[in-house]
Design an enzyme around this catalytic site. Structure first.
Site, short mmCIF file in Angstrom:
data_model
loop_
_atom_site.label_atom_id
_atom_site.label_comp_id
_atom_site.label_asym_id
_atom_site.label_seq_id
_atom_site.Cartn_x
_atom_site.Cartn_y
_atom_site.Cartn_z
N ASP A 153 1.11 -1.45 -0.52
CA ASP A 153 0.12 0.15 -0.21
C ASP A 153 1.20 1.59 0.46
OD1 ASP A 153 -2.16 1.57 0.19
OD2 ASP A 153 -2.36 1.18 2.50
N HIS A 226 -8.03 -0.87 -9.47
CA HIS A 226 -7.97 -0.05 -8.39
C HIS A 226 -7.39 1.50 -8.52
CE1 HIS A 226 -8.25 2.37 -4.36
NE2 HIS A 226 -6.59 1.93 -4.39
#
Length: 313
Positions: A153, A226
């Site tokens: 992330d 995403h």
């Protein structure tokens, strides 16, 4: 830009730490005396300073943000920041981004969970008469900065001067300069559904490889990935935000605290709209099939200079 960096709250620009604690307070309903509120908030810098001195190598910082509801109450003599507004609830089909309560937000960062907890405990005590602690989430670094769906992330976070430019307000009133707009959402993973997905399909959902964290090529990456749907572009130029996300939870329930800083509130808002809203081809961010947003709040994070002028004891 260097002058703006010197004005900012340190935790806004610094890297995420191994441990973080995210506290959301809601002002009490009854009428509150402004002196009582100021007295409560004025305790926070002293709490941070005292606990930071216990281990200066831990890099402890406390970042403070305030909502559109709380700003005129806490700072009646200061105009509300120009882009500060309540988090707008969003929905499309079964996908929902709720708007939830939150007036004062504290992000406590350090390399020690125990120091973060001690700040949280004393901060909650200091604010107890004026605000209710409605959420306290302890986040942590997971493996090599992965989220709980096992992908790295924050890979595309801006660095150095680019980060400052993306995060800090550079034009506006003196009270806005050096501040930042912040959106916070807590997501819960639908981990059983996600774990049942083959790795190749997971990579298409995220838009990056799982093992090596390499962005998929344009030929491989679907329009609903995403990292494609969350990207904000204006006239072909990507507009960055700075995500200080942290995983949280346990084997029963876990997820991600999305903590997005930007120089304009519209950056994060545009990203979220693109993610949740199906386009003319029916494409939306397919990661939302595997995570569920539980909270949504907006804040303005004023400069350290602003805070020192009001609350530093």
């Amino acid at each position: 830009m260097n002058e703006l960096v010197s004005l900012a709250q340190p935790g806004v620009l610094s890297n995420p730490t191994t441990h973080a604690e995210f506290l959301t307070f809601a002002l009490k309903d009854q009428w509150l005396n402004i002196d009582q509120i100021n007295e409560a908030l004025s305790q926070l810098p002293g709490i941070e300073k005292s606990i930071r001195q216990k281990d200066t190598s831990a890099g402890l910082s406390v970042t403070m943000g305030f909502s559109a509801n709380s700003w005129p109450i806490l700072f009646p003599d200061v105009p509300t920041p120009s882009e500060l507004h309540d988090f707008p609830a969003l929905a499309d089909g079964p996908r929902i981004f709720p708007s939830t309560s939150g007036d004062i937000f504290l992000m406590v960062k350090s390399e020690r969970k125990d120091l973060n907890f001690q700040v949280a405990k004393y901060a909650a005590r200091a604010l107890a008469d004026v605000a209710d602690l409605v959420e306290d989430i302890q986040g942590f670094k997971y493996l090599d900065n992965r989220d709980m769906i096992d992908f790295v992330d924050g890979t595309e976070n801006p660095l150095d001067e680019e980060r400052a430019e993306a995060v800090l307000v550079q034009e506006g009133s003196d009270n806005e300069m050096g501040g930042s707009y912040l959106t916070v959402q807590r997501y819960v993973d639908r981990h059983q559904d996600w774990d049942a997905l083959p790795t190749e399909q997971q990579e298409k959902v995220v838009g990056r490889t799982k093992m090596d964290d390499i962005e998929l090529s344009d030929d491989e990456k679907p329009a609903w990935a995403h990292n494609e749907k969350s990207k904000v572009e204006v006239d072909g130029e990507e507009i960055k935000m700075y995500r200080q996300n942290r995983p949280y939870g346990n084997a029963i329930e876990h997820g991600t605290m999305f903590v997005g800083f930007a120089a304009s509130a519209s950056v994060v808002e545009t990203s979220l709209k693109q993610m949740i809203t199906a386009d003319e081809n029916g494409d939306y961010d397919k990661l939302l099939d595997f995570v569920e947003a539980k909270t949504g709040t907006n804040y303005f994070v004023p400069s350290q200079r602003f805070l020192d002028a009001r609350f530093d004891d």
